[in-house]
Design a protein around this motif. Structure first.
Motif, PDB file in Angstrom:
ATOM      1  N   GLY A 127     -30.586 -14.154  29.028  1.00 36.77           N
ATOM      2  CA  GLY A 127     -31.408 -14.006  30.218  1.00 36.77           C
ATOM      3  C   GLY A 127     -31.244 -15.169  31.173  1.00 36.77           C
ATOM      4  O   GLY A 127     -30.581 -16.151  30.879  1.00 36.77           O
ATOM      5  N   GLU A 128     -31.896 -15.053  32.309  1.00 37.57           N
ATOM      6  CA  GLU A 128     -31.685 -16.026  33.377  1.00 37.57           C
ATOM      7  C   GLU A 128     -32.384 -17.361  33.142  1.00 37.57           C
ATOM      8  O   GLU A 128     -32.077 -18.339  33.805  1.00 37.57           O
ATOM      9  N   ASN A 129     -33.330 -17.433  32.238  1.00 38.27           N
ATOM     10  CA  ASN A 129     -34.025 -18.687  31.964  1.00 38.27           C
ATOM     11  C   ASN A 129     -33.538 -19.317  30.658  1.00 38.27           C
ATOM     12  O   ASN A 129     -34.311 -19.919  29.922  1.00 38.27           O
ATOM     13  N   TYR A 130     -32.252 -19.190  30.402  1.00 39.25           N
ATOM     14  CA  TYR A 130     -31.678 -19.646  29.139  1.00 39.25           C
ATOM     15  C   TYR A 130     -30.376 -20.395  29.382  1.00 39.25           C
ATOM     16  O   TYR A 130     -29.559 -20.009  30.215  1.00 39.25           O
ATOM     17  N   PHE A 131     -30.220 -21.490  28.664  1.00 35.59           N
ATOM     18  CA  PHE A 131     -28.931 -22.178  28.599  1.00 35.59           C
ATOM     19  C   PHE A 131     -28.912 -23.006  27.323  1.00 35.59           C
ATOM     20  O   PHE A 131     -29.913 -23.110  26.609  1.00 35.59           O
ATOM     21  N   VAL A 132     -27.776 -23.572  27.029  1.00 38.58           N
ATOM     22  CA  VAL A 132     -27.647 -24.491  25.909  1.00 38.58           C
ATOM     23  C   VAL A 132     -27.476 -25.886  26.494  1.00 38.58           C
ATOM     24  O   VAL A 132     -26.690 -26.081  27.423  1.00 38.58           O
ATOM     25  N   LEU A 133     -28.242 -26.825  25.975  1.00 38.12           N
ATOM     26  CA  LEU A 133     -28.126 -28.222  26.386  1.00 38.12           C
ATOM     27  C   LEU A 133     -27.266 -28.940  25.359  1.00 38.12           C
ATOM     28  O   LEU A 133     -27.502 -28.834  24.151  1.00 38.12           O
ATOM     29  N   PRO A 176     -23.013 -29.113  15.276  1.00 40.14           N
ATOM     30  CA  PRO A 176     -24.092 -28.265  15.777  1.00 40.14           C
ATOM     31  C   PRO A 176     -25.380 -29.022  16.079  1.00 40.14           C
ATOM     32  O   PRO A 176     -26.262 -28.499  16.756  1.00 40.14           O
ATOM     33  N   GLU A 177     -25.504 -30.252  15.593  1.00 34.65           N
ATOM     34  CA  GLU A 177     -26.693 -31.050  15.875  1.00 34.65           C
ATOM     35  C   GLU A 177     -26.705 -31.623  17.295  1.00 34.65           C
ATOM     36  O   GLU A 177     -27.681 -32.241  17.715  1.00 34.65           O
ATOM     37  N   THR A 178     -25.629 -31.399  18.042  1.00 29.27           N
ATOM     38  CA  THR A 178     -25.529 -31.940  19.398  1.00 29.27           C
ATOM     39  C   THR A 178     -25.881 -30.923  20.475  1.00 29.27           C
ATOM     40  O   THR A 178     -25.693 -31.192  21.661  1.00 29.27           O
ATOM     41  N   VAL A 179     -26.385 -29.748  20.071  1.00 31.74           N
ATOM     42  CA  VAL A 179     -26.737 -28.715  21.048  1.00 31.74           C
ATOM     43  C   VAL A 179     -28.117 -28.145  20.739  1.00 31.74           C
ATOM     44  O   VAL A 179     -28.536 -28.082  19.588  1.00 31.74           O
ATOM     45  N   VAL A 180     -28.810 -27.734  21.811  1.00 35.26           N
ATOM     46  CA  VAL A 180     -30.153 -27.180  21.711  1.00 35.26           C
ATOM     47  C   VAL A 180     -30.219 -25.949  22.601  1.00 35.26           C
ATOM     48  O   VAL A 180     -29.793 -26.001  23.765  1.00 35.26           O
ATOM     49  N   GLU A 181     -30.732 -24.839  22.078  1.00 37.22           N
ATOM     50  CA  GLU A 181     -31.009 -23.676  22.921  1.00 37.22           C
ATOM     51  C   GLU A 181     -32.235 -24.003  23.768  1.00 37.22           C
ATOM     52  O   GLU A 181     -33.223 -24.517  23.240  1.00 37.22           O
ATOM     53  N   VAL A 182     -32.171 -23.676  25.059  1.00 38.61           N
ATOM     54  CA  VAL A 182     -33.278 -23.988  25.968  1.00 38.61           C
ATOM     55  C   VAL A 182     -33.749 -22.719  26.657  1.00 38.61           C
ATOM     56  O   VAL A 182     -32.948 -22.002  27.267  1.00 38.61           O
ATOM     57  N   PHE A 183     -35.045 -22.461  26.555  1.00 37.49           N
ATOM     58  CA  PHE A 183     -35.699 -21.373  27.273  1.00 37.49           C
ATOM     59  C   PHE A 183     -36.661 -22.008  28.263  1.00 37.49           C
ATOM     60  O   PHE A 183     -37.627 -22.668  27.852  1.00 37.49           O
ATOM     61  N   THR A 184     -36.384 -21.851  29.556  1.00 38.17           N
ATOM     62  CA  THR A 184     -37.184 -22.506  30.584  1.00 38.17           C
ATOM     63  C   THR A 184     -38.358 -21.638  31.033  1.00 38.17           C
ATOM     64  O   THR A 184     -38.337 -20.419  30.891  1.00 38.17           O
ATOM     65  N   TYR A 241     -31.574 -25.846  16.691  1.00 38.11           N
ATOM     66  CA  TYR A 241     -32.613 -26.429  17.534  1.00 38.11           C
ATOM     67  C   TYR A 241     -32.865 -25.514  18.717  1.00 38.11           C
ATOM     68  O   TYR A 241     -31.923 -25.119  19.415  1.00 38.11           O
ATOM     69  N   VAL A 242     -34.139 -25.197  18.954  1.00 34.83           N
ATOM     70  CA  VAL A 242     -34.529 -24.325  20.060  1.00 34.83           C
ATOM     71  C   VAL A 242     -35.665 -25.007  20.804  1.00 34.83           C
ATOM     72  O   VAL A 242     -36.646 -25.439  20.191  1.00 34.83           O
ATOM     73  N   MET A 243     -35.524 -25.110  22.131  1.00 31.09           N
ATOM     74  CA  MET A 243     -36.575 -25.683  22.962  1.00 31.09           C
ATOM     75  C   MET A 243     -37.162 -24.579  23.830  1.00 31.09           C
ATOM     76  O   MET A 243     -36.431 -23.886  24.519  1.00 31.09           O
ATOM     77  N   SER A 244     -38.482 -24.434  23.774  1.00 29.67           N
ATOM     78  CA  SER A 244     -39.152 -23.416  24.587  1.00 29.67           C
ATOM     79  C   SER A 244     -40.112 -24.090  25.568  1.00 29.67           C
ATOM     80  O   SER A 244     -40.379 -25.293  25.453  1.00 29.67           O
ATOM     81  N   LYS A 245     -40.594 -23.295  26.519  1.00 25.55           N
ATOM     82  CA  LYS A 245     -41.508 -23.804  27.550  1.00 25.55           C
ATOM     83  C   LYS A 245     -40.923 -25.029  28.226  1.00 25.55           C
ATOM     84  O   LYS A 245     -41.616 -26.004  28.511  1.00 25.55           O
ATOM     85  N   ALA A 246     -39.628 -24.987  28.462  1.00 31.66           N
ATOM     86  CA  ALA A 246     -38.909 -26.158  28.946  1.00 31.66           C
ATOM     87  C   ALA A 246     -38.888 -26.219  30.481  1.00 31.66           C
ATOM     88  O   ALA A 246     -38.898 -25.198  31.146  1.00 31.66           O
TER      89      ALA A 246
END
Length: 141
Positions: A73-79, A95-103, A132-137
């Protein structure tokens, strides 16, 4: 003078804290296990106590965006902790160097380093997601 020192120290806490957070996220061991359903080996993480302490907490990280909006979706990227050319997907790190981000809101993709603040969740069981997943970002420059 004391107020000035406190104010100056606050200016420098975040960058150190963010680098420290990436270092903390690196404290994970990866075990490859064969998945019968998917018919190939999958990485399963075991998180250190330091990493577990961040689960459900608001954290900030600096890194580079890897756009994958067509997947989620449009509010998603990997950091990525590393620039795109060196990121996990390109073979330069783990894999410890990336985080899924949901803004919470849409964002403009940039190739520049960004700061992301949100709630961290640990994923040890779902191989279709990053560990690793970050939400409400929120994304800031």
């Amino acid at each position: 003078m004391r107020i000035l020192l406190v104010a100056l120290s606050l200016l420098f806490i975040n960058p150190v804290q963010e680098k420290s957070t990436w270092k903390t996220l690196a404290k994970v061991t990866i075990e490859k296990k064969f998945d019968e359903l998917m018919n190939f080996e999958i990485d399963y993480p075991t998180f250190s106590e330091e990493v577990k302490a961040l689960d459900g907490k608001e954290i900030s990280l600096e890194g580079w965006m890897i756009p994958l909006d067509e997947l989620r979706g449009e509010n998603y990227f990997v950091l990525s902790a590393l620039p795109f050319a060196n990121c996990f997907f390109c073979g330069g790190a783990g894999p410890e160097t990336v985080v899924e981000v949901f803004t919470t809101e849409g964002f403009d993709f940039t190739e520049d380093r960004v700061k992301v603040t949100g709630t961290l969740s640990l994923n040890a069981d779902d191989p279709s997601r990053l560990m690793y997943v970050m939400s409400k970002a929120e994304v800031t420059d």
